[in-house]
Design a protein around this motif. Sequence first.
Motif, PDB file in Angstrom:
ATOM      1  N   LYS A   1      -3.856 -32.853  62.487  1.00 14.81           N
ATOM      2  CA  LYS A   1      -2.507 -32.652  63.021  1.00 14.81           C
ATOM      3  C   LYS A   1      -2.379 -33.019  64.497  1.00 14.81           C
ATOM      4  CE  LYS A   1      -3.096 -27.626  63.288  1.00 14.81           C
ATOM      5  NZ  LYS A   1      -2.508 -26.362  62.865  1.00 14.81           N
ATOM      6  N   TRP A   2      -3.496 -33.289  65.178  1.00 16.47           N
ATOM      7  CA  TRP A   2      -3.443 -33.628  66.592  1.00 16.47           C
ATOM      8  C   TRP A   2      -3.770 -35.085  66.891  1.00 16.47           C
ATOM      9  CZ3 TRP A   2      -6.487 -29.179  65.266  1.00 16.47           C
ATOM     10  CH2 TRP A   2      -5.778 -27.984  65.389  1.00 16.47           C
TER      11      TRP A   2
ATOM     12  N   LYS B   1      -9.198 -27.333  68.242  1.00 17.02           N
ATOM     13  CA  LYS B   1      -8.312 -26.169  68.098  1.00 17.02           C
ATOM     14  C   LYS B   1      -6.884 -26.489  68.498  1.00 17.02           C
ATOM     15  CE  LYS B   1     -10.711 -23.566  70.890  1.00 17.02           C
ATOM     16  NZ  LYS B   1     -11.185 -22.395  71.668  1.00 17.02           N
ATOM     17  N   GLY B   2      -6.707 -27.558  69.254  1.00 21.76           N
ATOM     18  CA  GLY B   2      -5.366 -27.906  69.717  1.00 21.76           C
ATOM     19  C   GLY B   2      -5.417 -28.803  70.926  1.00 21.76           C
TER      20      GLY B   2
ATOM     21  N   PHE C   1      -8.305 -32.362  74.165  1.00 19.67           N
ATOM     22  CA  PHE C   1      -8.247 -31.340  73.117  1.00 19.67           C
ATOM     23  C   PHE C   1      -9.167 -30.173  73.445  1.00 19.67           C
ATOM     24  CE2 PHE C   1      -7.419 -35.461  71.159  1.00 19.67           C
ATOM     25  CZ  PHE C   1      -6.222 -35.226  70.515  1.00 19.67           C
ATOM     26  N   GLU C   2      -8.707 -28.973  73.083  1.00 22.34           N
ATOM     27  CA  GLU C   2      -9.548 -27.789  73.122  1.00 22.34           C
ATOM     28  C   GLU C   2     -10.445 -27.852  71.888  1.00 22.34           C
ATOM     29  OE1 GLU C   2      -9.448 -25.515  75.613  1.00 22.34           O
ATOM     30  OE2 GLU C   2      -7.834 -26.657  76.556  1.00 22.34           O
TER      31      GLU C   2
END
Length: 141
Positions: free
Chosen positions: A90-91, A61-62, A123-124
Amino acid sequence: MKKQIICFLSIFFLIALPAVKGYAEVKEVKVIDVETGDVVKTAPSTDYYSNELKKAIQSMKGITVKINPLPKKGYLVLIQPVMPFKVENKWFNGIVSEGMIVYSKEDDPRLILFTDENKPLFFEINYSPENLIKTLGVEQP
């Protein structure tokens, strides 16, 4: 002549066997207790564990923004997939040869991946590692 053949074969096996052993290194899954730092369970990696790591990665999730992203109690599940794989989102953009799933009843699960420079990134994730913990036969923290 026989002595030369035996000597040659002995040297060949001394050189070749360590190389073959290194190539066929067994990948592992390790469960580490966060409180003590002790490895409480070790198992050979299988496609099941590799797929669980992939599921955790797909649920990202981010990036974690907590100062201390590790819980006080819980487990780190280190998974070395059977075959390294590429991740591009994207991470994170890189090859995953190992990852860690952070599990605690007191906090949300997290994922740790390592850069090429071996720097950990937290990361979450939207993934529940409870079945993974049960499969490994580890008590709930």
